[in-house]
Design an enzyme around this catalytic site. Structure first.
Site, PDB file in Angstrom:
ATOM      1  N   TYR A  35       0.831  -1.212   0.000  1.00 36.47           N
ATOM      2  CA  TYR A  35       0.000   0.000   0.000  1.00 36.47           C
ATOM      3  C   TYR A  35       0.859   1.252   0.000  1.00 36.47           C
ATOM      4  O   TYR A  35       2.079   1.182   0.210  1.00 36.47           O
ATOM      5  CB  TYR A  35      -0.961  -0.002   1.196  1.00 36.47           C
ATOM      6  CG  TYR A  35      -0.302   0.359   2.512  1.00 36.47           C
ATOM      7  CD1 TYR A  35       0.487  -0.554   3.202  1.00 36.47           C
ATOM      8  CD2 TYR A  35      -0.463   1.639   3.065  1.00 36.47           C
ATOM      9  CE1 TYR A  35       1.084  -0.211   4.399  1.00 36.47           C
ATOM     10  CE2 TYR A  35       0.134   1.986   4.270  1.00 36.47           C
ATOM     11  CZ  TYR A  35       0.896   1.062   4.942  1.00 36.47           C
ATOM     12  OH  TYR A  35       1.494   1.398   6.117  1.00 36.47           O
ATOM     13  N   ARG A  54       7.991   3.828  -4.942  1.00 35.17           N
ATOM     14  CA  ARG A  54       8.091   2.888  -3.814  1.00 35.17           C
ATOM     15  C   ARG A  54       7.047   1.781  -3.931  1.00 35.17           C
ATOM     16  O   ARG A  54       7.314   0.631  -3.592  1.00 35.17           O
ATOM     17  CB  ARG A  54       7.962   3.620  -2.474  1.00 35.17           C
ATOM     18  CG  ARG A  54       8.258   2.697  -1.289  1.00 35.17           C
ATOM     19  CD  ARG A  54       8.289   3.425   0.025  1.00 35.17           C
ATOM     20  NE  ARG A  54       7.006   4.044   0.330  1.00 35.17           N
ATOM     21  CZ  ARG A  54       6.811   4.942   1.299  1.00 35.17           C
ATOM     22  NH1 ARG A  54       7.825   5.336   2.044  1.00 35.17           N
ATOM     23  NH2 ARG A  54       5.618   5.463   1.508  1.00 35.17           N
ATOM     24  N   ARG A 103      -8.727 -19.896  -0.737  1.00 29.42           N
ATOM     25  CA  ARG A 103      -7.617 -19.749   0.196  1.00 29.42           C
ATOM     26  C   ARG A 103      -6.605 -20.879   0.072  1.00 29.42           C
ATOM     27  O   ARG A 103      -6.944 -22.053   0.199  1.00 29.42           O
ATOM     28  CB  ARG A 103      -8.148 -19.697   1.636  1.00 29.42           C
ATOM     29  CG  ARG A 103      -7.048 -19.398   2.645  1.00 29.42           C
ATOM     30  CD  ARG A 103      -7.605 -19.236   4.056  1.00 29.42           C
ATOM     31  NE  ARG A 103      -6.525 -18.882   4.981  1.00 29.42           N
ATOM     32  CZ  ARG A 103      -5.691 -19.763   5.525  1.00 29.42           C
ATOM     33  NH1 ARG A 103      -5.818 -21.046   5.239  1.00 29.42           N
ATOM     34  NH2 ARG A 103      -4.739 -19.361   6.344  1.00 29.42           N
ATOM     35  N   HIS A 105      -2.059 -20.891   0.718  1.00 30.84           N
ATOM     36  CA  HIS A 105      -0.938 -19.981   0.968  1.00 30.84           C
ATOM     37  C   HIS A 105      -0.169 -19.632  -0.305  1.00 30.84           C
ATOM     38  O   HIS A 105       0.196 -18.492  -0.531  1.00 30.84           O
ATOM     39  CB  HIS A 105       0.028 -20.578   1.989  1.00 30.84           C
ATOM     40  CG  HIS A 105      -0.478 -20.513   3.398  1.00 30.84           C
ATOM     41  ND1 HIS A 105      -1.567 -21.225   3.828  1.00 30.84           N
ATOM     42  CD2 HIS A 105      -0.046 -19.814   4.475  1.00 30.84           C
ATOM     43  CE1 HIS A 105      -1.790 -20.974   5.108  1.00 30.84           C
ATOM     44  NE2 HIS A 105      -0.875 -20.112   5.527  1.00 30.84           N
ATOM     45  N   LYS A 149       6.434  -1.872   1.957  1.00 31.95           N
ATOM     46  CA  LYS A 149       5.252  -1.278   2.594  1.00 31.95           C
ATOM     47  C   LYS A 149       4.101  -2.273   2.445  1.00 31.95           C
ATOM     48  O   LYS A 149       3.211  -2.112   1.608  1.00 31.95           O
ATOM     49  CB  LYS A 149       4.928   0.090   1.968  1.00 31.95           C
ATOM     50  CG  LYS A 149       4.136   0.989   2.907  1.00 31.95           C
ATOM     51  CD  LYS A 149       4.268   2.441   2.562  1.00 31.95           C
ATOM     52  CE  LYS A 149       3.357   3.342   3.370  1.00 31.95           C
ATOM     53  NZ  LYS A 149       3.480   3.257   4.824  1.00 31.95           N
TER      54      LYS A 149
HETATM   55  N1  PDD Z   1       3.159   5.464   7.197  1.00 30.05           N
HETATM   56  N2  PDD Z   1       7.770   4.112   8.687  1.00 30.05           N
HETATM   57  C1  PDD Z   1       6.604   3.431   8.743  1.00 30.05           C
HETATM   58  C2  PDD Z   1       6.563   2.122   9.454  1.00 30.05           C
HETATM   59  C3  PDD Z   1       5.466   3.955   8.088  1.00 30.05           C
HETATM   60  O1  PDD Z   1       4.306   3.270   8.103  1.00 30.05           O
HETATM   61  C4  PDD Z   1       5.557   5.231   7.436  1.00 30.05           C
HETATM   62  C5  PDD Z   1       4.393   5.827   6.717  1.00 30.05           C
HETATM   63  C6  PDD Z   1       6.795   5.898   7.439  1.00 30.05           C
HETATM   64  C7  PDD Z   1       6.985   7.217   6.733  1.00 30.05           C
HETATM   65  O2  PDD Z   1       6.918   7.080   5.337  1.00 30.05           O
HETATM   66  P1  PDD Z   1       6.511   8.307   4.395  1.00 30.05           P
HETATM   67  O3  PDD Z   1       7.426   9.436   4.739  1.00 30.05           O
HETATM   68  O4  PDD Z   1       6.730   7.786   3.032  1.00 30.05           O
HETATM   69  O5  PDD Z   1       5.069   8.624   4.682  1.00 30.05           O
HETATM   70  C8  PDD Z   1       7.881   5.302   8.063  1.00 30.05           C
HETATM   71  C9  PDD Z   1       1.954   5.907   6.522  1.00 30.05           C
HETATM   72  C10 PDD Z   1       1.739   7.375   6.607  1.00 30.05           C
HETATM   73  C11 PDD Z   1       0.777   5.079   7.017  1.00 30.05           C
HETATM   74  O6  PDD Z   1       0.946   3.863   7.095  1.00 30.05           O
HETATM   75  O7  PDD Z   1      -0.278   5.626   7.316  1.00 30.05           O
END
Ligand code: PDD
Length: 287
Positions: A35, A54, A103, A105, A149
Site C-alpha cells: 500500500y 516505492r 484460500r 498460501h 510497505k
Molecule cells: N506510514 N515508517 C513506517 C513504518 C510507516 O508506516 C511510514 C508511513 C513511514 C513514513 O513514510 P513516508 O514518509 O513515506 O510517509 C515510516 C503511513 C503514513 C501510514 O501507514 O499511514
C-alpha cells in the site's frame, strides 16, 4: 469534511458503494499486498512520484505484478482528484493485493491483482506541529523486510495502540536497544547540530519524507548521519523528531514520560519544518 464518492479500482472508476470484494481475498486473508499513503495539500499531491516508485519497489519485492504502468497509475491518481473535485488537504490510500482466489498460501495462478485507491480529508496537525508530541518506546517485533510497505501491520497496530492507551502520539520501536523507526513514521535524533537516523536498510521503511529531510538537511549544511542510535541516547538528545506523510516533520518533546532537552521543539526541527512547508508549498504555521 467531505465524502469523496469516486474510488479508483483495477477496472476503472467506481462509486464507493459499488466496490465490493469476495471474502476469499488475499489482502483480507493473508495481508498479501502492499500500500501507499500519499499526502494531498490543497487538492495537489505531494511527493507523488516518490510514492509511486516505492509502490513498484514493494510490489516487486513480494513478486506481485501490478496491472498498470507507473505512468498509468500516476495519471489515474491525478484523475481521481479531479473526478472528486478535491481541493482540500487530505490523503489518498492505495492498496494492491494478490487478488481474489480460494484460500491457499501459495500464489494463485491466473489471478489479477485487486487494486483500489480512495481519498479523504486530513487537516494538518497544527497543534502537534507547533507544540510537539509525546511518544513511548516499544519493542520492534516486526519481520526482517520492513522496507516493503506491506499490509501486514499487526506489530505496528499493537505498538500504536499501546501509545494511544498511554496518551502518546507515537510508539518508538527498538530492536535489542537500537531504535529503528516508529509504528508509522521515521525517527531522528539531533545532537550537537548533527541529525542521526537509522540507515535505510531492510529494517526500516524508506520514508518519502525521510528522503526529503535528508535533502533539506543537505541544503542547510546540517550533517545527516545515517547511524542508528540507542534508546538511552534519546534521553541525552538535544532534539528528537519524526517524519511521515501524515505527520510531516513532527517534534517529539517527551518519551516514556521524560522530557527531551527543555521539553520544547528544537531549532533544527523548526528549520526542517520550515523547509518542508516551502517544499510542499503550504502555509507556514510555525513562526
Ligand atoms: N506510514 N515508517 C513506517 C513504518 C510507516 O508506516 C511510514 C508511513 C513511514 C513514513 O513514510 P513516508 O514518509 O513515506 O510517509 C515510516 C503511513 C503514513 C501510514 O501507514 O499511514
Amino acid at each position: 469534511m467531505s465524502v469523496y464518492p469516486i474510488i479508483l479500482s483495477q477496472t476503472g472508476f467506481a462509486h464507493r458503494d459499488e466496490l465490493t470484494y469476495p471474502f476469499e481475498e488475499r489482502g483480507l486473508q493473508f495481508g498479501d499486498g502492499v500500500y501507499e499513503v500519499i499526502r494531498i495539500y490543497g487538492g495537489k499531491y505531494y511527493l507523488l512520484t516518490e510514492h509511486v516508485e516505492r509502490l513498484f519497489r514493494s510490489a516487486e519485492a513480494i513478486k506481485l505484478s501490478l496491472p498498470f504502468s507507473n505512468q498509468d497509475i500516476t495519471k489515474r491518481l491525478l484523475d481521481l482528484l479531479e473526478q472528486n473535485e478535491m481541493v482540500s488537504d487530505g490523503i489518498v490510500y492505495l492498496q494492491a493485493t494478490r487478488g481474489s482466489a480460494p484460500r491457499n498460501h501459495a500464489f494463485p495462478t491466473d489471478t489479477q491483482a485487486n487494486v483500489y485507491a480512495y481519498i479523504r480529508d486530513m487537516p494538518r496537525k497544527t497543534n502537534n506541529l507547533i507544540n510537539g508530541v509525546s511518544a513511548i518506546t516499544q519493542r520492534d517485533t516486526r519481520w526482517e523486510n520492513c522496507y516493503i510497505k506491506s499490509l501486514n501491520l499487526l506489530p505496528n497496530v499493537l505498538a500504536k495502540q499501546a501509545a494511544q492507551e498511554n496518551g502518546s502520539y507515537e510508539a518508538i520501536l527498538e530492536r535489542d536497544g537500537i531504535v529503528t523507526e516508529c509504528s508509522s513514521s521515521n525517527i531522528y535524533l539531533v545532537k550537537n547540530d548533527n541529525i542521526y537516523t537509522h540507515p535505510a536498510t531492510k529494517t526500516i521503511l524508506h520514508g518519502c519524507v525521510r528522503m526529503r529531510v535528508e535533502q533539506f538537511a543537505g541544503n542547510d549544511n546540517i550533517p545527516f548521519v545515517e547511524e542508528a542510535f540507542a534508546v538511552e541516547d534519546i534521553f541525552a538528545a538535544d532534539e528528537l523528531f519524526l517524519s511521515s506523510s501524515t505527520s510531516e516533520v513532527m517534534p517529539i518533546v517527551e518519551v516514556d514520560g521524560k522530557m527531551i532537552a527543555d521539553g520544547k521543539p528544537g531549532k533544527v526541527t523548526r528549520q526542517l519544518q520550515e523547509a518542508y512547508e516551502k517544499d510542499a508549498n503550504i502555509n507556514k504555521i510555525v513562526t
